[in-house]
Structures are given as C-alpha cells and as structure tokens.
Scaffold this motif. Structure first.
Motif, PDB file in Angstrom:
ATOM      1  N   LYS B   4       0.823  -1.212   0.000  1.00 10.45           N
ATOM      2  CA  LYS B   4       0.000   0.000   0.000  1.00 10.45           C
ATOM      3  C   LYS B   4       0.851   1.254   0.000  1.00 10.45           C
ATOM      4  N   ILE B   8       0.711   4.309  -2.632  1.00  6.57           N
ATOM      5  CA  ILE B   8       0.590   5.733  -2.308  1.00  6.57           C
ATOM      6  C   ILE B   8       1.743   6.512  -2.918  1.00  6.57           C
ATOM      7  N   GLU B 217     -10.372  11.105   5.001  1.00  6.92           N
ATOM      8  CA  GLU B 217     -10.995  10.126   5.905  1.00  6.92           C
ATOM      9  C   GLU B 217     -11.218   8.789   5.195  1.00  6.92           C
ATOM     10  N   ILE B 218     -11.505   8.872   3.898  1.00  9.49           N
ATOM     11  CA  ILE B 218     -11.682   7.636   3.132  1.00  9.49           C
ATOM     12  C   ILE B 218     -10.360   6.885   3.025  1.00  9.49           C
ATOM     13  N   ILE B 219      -9.288   7.633   2.778  1.00 11.47           N
ATOM     14  CA  ILE B 219      -7.990   6.966   2.627  1.00 11.47           C
ATOM     15  C   ILE B 219      -7.526   6.359   3.940  1.00 11.47           C
ATOM     16  N   ILE B 220      -7.680   7.109   5.046  1.00 11.41           N
ATOM     17  CA  ILE B 220      -7.156   6.539   6.287  1.00 11.41           C
ATOM     18  C   ILE B 220      -8.097   5.497   6.883  1.00 11.41           C
ATOM     19  N   SER B 221      -9.238   5.253   6.219  1.00  9.14           N
ATOM     20  CA  SER B 221      -9.988   4.068   6.633  1.00  9.14           C
ATOM     21  C   SER B 221      -9.446   2.838   5.903  1.00  9.14           C
ATOM     22  N   SER B 222      -8.490   3.066   4.972  1.00  7.59           N
ATOM     23  CA  SER B 222      -7.850   1.940   4.279  1.00  7.59           C
ATOM     24  C   SER B 222      -6.394   1.765   4.685  1.00  7.59           C
ATOM     25  N   VAL B 223      -5.710   2.876   4.952  1.00  4.31           N
ATOM     26  CA  VAL B 223      -4.298   2.780   5.342  1.00  4.31           C
ATOM     27  C   VAL B 223      -4.075   3.593   6.606  1.00  4.31           C
ATOM     28  N   LYS B 224      -2.924   3.354   7.242  1.00  4.31           N
ATOM     29  CA  LYS B 224      -2.610   4.133   8.438  1.00  4.31           C
ATOM     30  C   LYS B 224      -2.184   5.542   8.033  1.00  4.31           C
ATOM     31  N   LEU B 228       0.198   7.084   4.789  1.00  5.94           N
ATOM     32  CA  LEU B 228      -0.196   8.139   3.849  1.00  5.94           C
ATOM     33  C   LEU B 228       0.836   9.259   3.860  1.00  5.94           C
TER      34      LEU B 228
END
Lengths: 308, 438
Positions: B4, B8, B217-224, B228
């Motif tokens: 991931k 990114i 918020e969408i991204i950090i619900s997938s990665v830490k 990011l």
C-alpha cells in the motif's frame, strides 16, 4: 442471533473530554443498524474506532467474533459524512487506486467498477476528472467506491445528503439489495424517516453514553404509552370531550378526515383497549380508532430529553 | 502493508509529475538557464564586435614612439595635422566614437593632466580606462627617457610573486581553486535549500488539498495515517530527484548543442580583443580555464553527488515531515504562516552560515558545528565537502541527520494523524502540543 460486530465497553478520551463513555453495542449479522444521536454525541468517534482510524483507550471491538485487526479494513466499506475525492484525478483511475488500497487487485477492481458503471449507466465518466462532475454525480462515485470491494460491513454516515430524491431512492434500493446479498449495514443519520424505513436495529448515543439499543420494534413497544387516536361522531363535540376527559387523560388529536368529528388522543392504563372501545361505543359513533405508535423521531426526542 | 505504501508513493509521484506546472518547469527551466547564459555571452560579444573609430590629435608627439595599435574592436585615426579645433568638427561630422586630444606642454606632468577625450555620448568606461593605461605607459616611457634611465633595466626589475598554497599533508590549493570550491559548494547548498522549500511546500499543499477535499478520511480508513504521510513525502522526494536528474541531463545536452551550434569557443572570446597589453590577461584567462578543469577534476565529484542525494533525502525527510504536520493542522494555506517561521529560520541560518563561515574558514568551529546540527547540516556540509571533510565528520553528521529525521517523522506523524481530522479551528502551538499526547 449472530452478531457481526461487537463493541465492548469502549472508552475514548481526547484530553479531558470523554468522547465515548463505556459504550457497548451489538450489531446483528445481515441487519440494517441505525446509529443515532444528536450532533457531537460521539457517533463519528465510534465509527472511526470501527474503521481503526482512531484507537479506543479501553474496551474492544470484535468483528466476526475476533478482535479487529489492520487487515480487516478490506471487509469494511465506509462512506463518511464529510466526503470528497481527489479533484484533479480521473474517476476511473481514482476508483481503482482506492479499491487497491482496500486490498483489491487491479483487474478485480476494474471488473467490479465496470459492473457498477454499467448498472448506473455512467460509463462515460471514466476518463472525466472529479471536478467536472456535479455534486450528486460525485456522490454516486463515492457510493460505488464504498461498496466496490464487497465489504461485509458497510458504514454510511448521512448517506443521503447530497442526493436528489430520485438518486436517493436508487441508493436506498442498492443498500437494501446489498443487505439482501448478505452485507450488514450501519447507518448513521439524523433523518428519522429513513431510520423508520430501513433500520431493523438502532442504537442511540447521547453525550458520549449509549442510552438506547435494540430491535426497533421492541423499542417502539417499550416507548408506547397505550394511547389511542379516536374519531367520534357526535352531536355536541365539546360536551363529549368534557365527559371523556373526566374518565381518561386526553388531548386534542390531529388527523385528516371527511367529517367534523371529535378527534382525541386517549391514554389508558393497560394495553387492552377493549374497555375503552366498549365505553366509547356507548357515547358516540367511532369512525377512527388507531393505536399511537411512537415513531423514531418521537423516541429520539424523548430519549434525549429524559437523558438530560 | 508495504504494498500500500508503494501504491501511495506511486500516486503521489504521478500526481506531482503529471502536474502541468511541474512539466513546464522541468522542461523550460534548463532552456531558460542555458538560454540566459548564452544570451549574456552573445550580447557581450555583439556589443564588442562593432569597430569603434577613435581619432587623436597628438600635439605633444607622445605617441610617436609607442603608437596606438588597431585591434579587432578599435581603430585609431591620426588627425594631428588638422589641429584640435578642426579635428573636433571632423570627428563629430564623421561620427567617430571619440576624439583624444593631447596638448603640447613643457612638462610631461602638465601634459598628463590636460589630456581630453571627447565623445558623442557617455563613453564606455572600460575603453576609457584602457586608453588611459596606454597613454600613461607612453607618458612614463617618455619620462624615463627624459631622466635618462634605461627602460630595459626598469623592465627587468619587475618581479611577480604568487604564493604556492598547500596544506601540511602536501595538498596543493590556490585562492582561485578555493573560489571554485566555494562556488560548487554554494550551488549545491542553495540548490538543496531551494528543493527542500519547494518540495516541502508541495507536500504541505498536498496534505491541505486532501484535507479540504475531504478524501483523507476515506484513505485513512484503508491505510494508516503514517503510511499516507510517508508515501506522500517519499513520492515528492522521488519527483524532486527526477526533476533534478532531468535538469542535469538537459542542461548538459543543451549547453553542448548550443556551444557547437553557435560556435562560441571560450578560447576565441578570450582572444577577441587582443592587443599587446591584453595578451597577458588573455593568457591568464587561458591558464585559469586549464586550472578550472584541473580543479574540478580533482574535486570529489562522485562523493559530492552521492552526498547531495543523501543530504537531500535526509534533509527533505526531516523538513517535509514538519511541512506535512503543519499542513495537517490547518484548513487552508493562509493559516500556515504562523508555523512557517521555525522551518524557514534554520534553512536560512544554514545558508548564511555557509555564505560567511564556510567561505572564511571551511574547517573552523562555526562551520564544523553547523555541519553537524541536523537542521543546518545538509546545507552547510554540502558547502564544506569540496574542501575535503574528514570522513568521521560526514558519518557523525549523517547519523545525527538520520536520527533526527526519524524523530521528526515520528513527531509529525502524531500531529498529522490528529490534525487531518480536525476542521474549523485554527490551531495554536499549545494545541499541537496537546495532540502529541492523544
């Protein structure tokens, strides 16, 4: 019933402020679960804890009976209330990127995207940049991105905001279909009519505390006041009202009808309405008789008020 | 998980290098730099290429023994026969560049002080100076003759001395060599500062963009959040190195092409306006060119390049993590002002220390200490490297830098993960400190 998600005694503090105070919630498998509460109650914090965006200070979260771990994000789809996408990025590219972050392969994401783009008939948006889409169109893409990786737990925070009624209906039908296909849905909203329409379970959070949780029908039973709405055809409305008022607790009722009958809400002491009907029958012609069932809105307001 | 991070990094890199302004800057900048260089060279040449005609009236017969010689740029006409007044009329009519009038007096000293030079417009000062030198030489020559001194003997007394500089270990250097080293060091240091500021800002803007577009918020619900942030920093660093590499290659190619196209040979420029007096200067230039080549070839170019990349990455990680933290704490770019000072200050300090201390004494205590302190070391150390820095100092400096960037990245990540979800309020330092404890 099996619970997909179990939240046990979760506490979250931000400095001195307690955002969640010992909250425990069970979300049954394959249900649509309404997470309700006034602004600032702690709903978003709870949702972020489920999404592992923030970690709880105390307590635990179990998904499918096992403690939540980083890899579980691929089983969760989250659509936050304040949402957006990269404005300068093309729709297709962006959707693939976000799907891959959720653990999908590039080809898997493409196949799924094609399915949804065909379903919504928006194939022509693929190479458009996000900033070229309208707000409603962007929300549709956002919805697709949320459900793309077929999560078993879907979390929607104010899902209908930004949709016009037609698109809101399309989205509602999609959510119901996803539930029928096996997904569990957590639904956070202020719009009580959609709670009424969709949710089978609800939890109500106010001031960092869980104040109500359970099956919506059970809760309604719990909140009903044995009040009946009646329409009585009589010669003298005022006289009859005074007469009934002596025997029962009454208040004026409002409903649409063809006649100018006496409209009353009558509260009795037991669930059994036989006595009331018998009594009213002797006084007037009953052309309207219905139990007042509290709606989600009433329950919400009443619960929050009594918590204060 | 690492997969991931790579995703990114790829996205951030692509978002940066596909940006129109990045593409334009990357392609245009080398053209502008090379173009400007050659424009200046060309203009200087064009300016000198017009032959200037200078008339003179030599009433004192000063120039009989040492006549003024025509060069490629200046042509002399003798109007002594016409006399001062008529010569002036003719010079003006024929639009000569200038008219030199040397009146006749009894003493050489008086003659020297009454020589006049007439021009239509304000004269070229360099030309006037060179004329003055020539006349002075003639006057001196005349005076020596008057006094009956043997000119050849005087000439033989002229002795020049240039010190041979060397370190105790036998390493030779020269003032000129030091100048070149300072030049190289400064360019590397400035370049590094520029890159850190430009790309640090770009990291910050990218964080703010994610925050305002609410995708974060969408991204950090997938990665830490940490992934990011790191992905963003690394992606931008790679974009920076890419741009740097493209610039280097393009400038080299363009300079080569331009040189062969315009047929500008630096040697020829040096010989352009050769006169006997200038020949010596020209020779000096020639030897300096040779020296330049030898100095550069003696410098540890490979080491400098490797160190540039190491210090760029280290310095960039250190600063851009701070930039990312600032970006996460605010809602828009105007709110960043209050937090920028602590970032800009050490960068500026590095450049100033480099500009003053390193040039004065590259191995003095100030330069040495600042090339160790992680906030300034990338810039100051790069400026010192051409002078030869002990290996242990480089190692200590890099170890400190790495340690510090790990610390700042950790610190920034703590602010970042809270900041990206905070909206509305303009945070204070006190609040940022509070976030560290969440």
């Amino acid at each position: 019933m099996d619970n997909l998600l179990i939240i046990k005694n979760v506490v979250k503090k931000f400095g001195d402020f307690i955002a969640l105070n010992n909250v425990s919630i069970n979300v049954p498998k394959n249900s649509i679960f309404g997470l309700l509460g006034p602004n600032g109650a702690g709903k978003t914090t709870l949702i972020r804890i489920i999404n592992q965006i923030t970690l709880p200070d105390k307590g635990s979260v179990l998904l499918d009976g096992k403690p939540l771990k980083q890899e579980d994000i691929q089983y969760i789809g989250y659509m936050p209330e304040e949402r957006g996408l990269y404005k300068n990025m093309k729709v297709g590219e962006q959707a693939i990127y976000l799907a891959m972050l959720k653990g999908m392969t590039k080809n898997g994401a493409k196949t799924q995207l094609k399915y949804w783009f065909d379903k919504f008939e928006i194939g022509s948006w693929w190479n458009k940049k996000m900033q070229e889409l309208s707000k409603g169109q962007a929300q549709k893409i956002q919805f697709i991105i949320t459900v793309l990786h077929k999560p078993k737990l879907l979390i929607f925070d104010e899902v209908f905001s930004g949709f016009d009624p037609i698109n809101a209906n399309i989205i509602r039908d999609e959510i119901l279909q996803l539930r029928n296909e096996g997904a569990t849905v957590i639904f956070s909203t202020h719009r009580m009519e959609s709670v009424e329409e969709l949710c089978d379970h609800i939890a109500l959070i106010d001031k960092s505390n869980l104040i109500l949780e359970g099956n919506l029908i059970d809760i309604k039973k719990q909140f009903k006041t044995n009040t009946f709405q009646v329409g009585l055809v009589t010669a003298d409305n005022e006289k009859l009202k005074a007469e009934i008022g002596e025997k029962f607790t009454i208040e004026d009722a409002n409903f649409k009808s063809l006649n100018k009958e006496l409209k009353l809400n009558i509260k009795i002491n037991s669930e059994n309405s036989t006595e009331l009907i018998k009594y009213l029958n002797t006084k007037a012609l009953i052309n309207h008789f219905v139990e007042v069932i509290p709606n989600a809105n009433d329950i919400f307001i009443q619960a929050v008020k009594s918590n204060n | 998980m690492n997969n991931k991070l790579v995703l990114i990094i790829k996205r951030e890199f692509n978002a940066k290098v596909r940006n129109k302004s990045f593409i334009i800057m990357t392609i245009l900048a080398p053209f502008i730099m090379v173009g400007m260089g050659f424009l200046i060279m060309y203009l200087t040449k064009a300016n000198d290429s017009k032959i200037k005609t200078i008339a003179f009236v030599d009433a004192a017969s000063l120039l009989k023994e040492n006549p003024l010689k025509n060069s490629k740029t200046v042509e002399y006409i003798n109007l002594t026969k016409l006399g001062a007044d008529k010569a002036k009329v003719q010079a003006e009519k024929k639009e000569y560049y200038g008219l030199l009038i040397i009146p006749k007096h009894n003493s050489i000293e008086k003659t020297a002080n009454t020589i006049a030079f007439f021009t239509k417009k304000t004269p070229n000062l360099i030309l006037v100076e060179s004329l003055e030198k020539k006349i002075e030489a003639s006057l001196q020559h005349l005076k020596l003759k008057q006094l009956g001194i043997d000119i050849e003997k005087i000439k033989s007394t002229k002795i020049k001395s240039i010190f041979n500089l060397a370190t105790y270990s036998g390493e030779k250097s020269s003032k000129f060599e030091n100048g070149i080293k300072i030049g190289f060091g400064s360019i590397a240091g400035y370049l590094l500062m520029m890159f850190i500021m430009i790309y640090g800002n770009s990291v910050m803007r990218s964080v703010i963009e994610e925050k305002t577009s609410r995708i974060v918020e969408i991204i950090i619900s997938s990665v830490k959040p940490f992934q990011l942030m790191m992905g963003k920093i690394i992606g931008n660093a790679l974009a920076g190195l890419t741009q740097f590499a493209i610039w280097g290659i393009m400038i080299a190619i363009l300079s080569f092409v331009a040189l062969s196209f315009l047929d500008i040979d630096t040697g020829k420029i040096a010989q352009a306006n050769v006169s006997i007096e200038q020949l010596e200067v020209a020779k000096e230039i020639m030897t300096k060119q040779e020296q330049l080549v030898s100095v550069i070839s003696k410098m540890p170019i490979t080491l400098m390049l490797i160190l540039f990349i190491i210090y760029f990455l280290g310095g960039f990680l250190l600063y851009s993590s701070l930039y990312a933290a600032i970006g996460s704490a605010v809602d828009n770019e105007t709110d960043t002002q209050q937090f920028m000072m602590p970032i800009i200050m050490p960068l500026m300090l590095g450049v100033y220390v480099g500009a003053f201390s390193v040039i004065n004494d590259p191995h003095g205590p100030v330069a040495t200490i600042f090339s160790m302190i992680p906030l300034t070391s990338p810039i100051v150390m790069l400026m010192r490297v051409p002078f030869g820095v002990p290996v242990w100092q480089i190692i200590v400096s890099i170890v400190l830098l790495v340690g510090t960037f790990i610390f700042t990245v950790w610190l920034a990540a703590k602010i970042y993960r809270i900041g990206i979800l905070m909206y509305g309020k303009k945070p204070t330092y006190k609040e940022l400190f509070k976030w560290l404890r969440y």
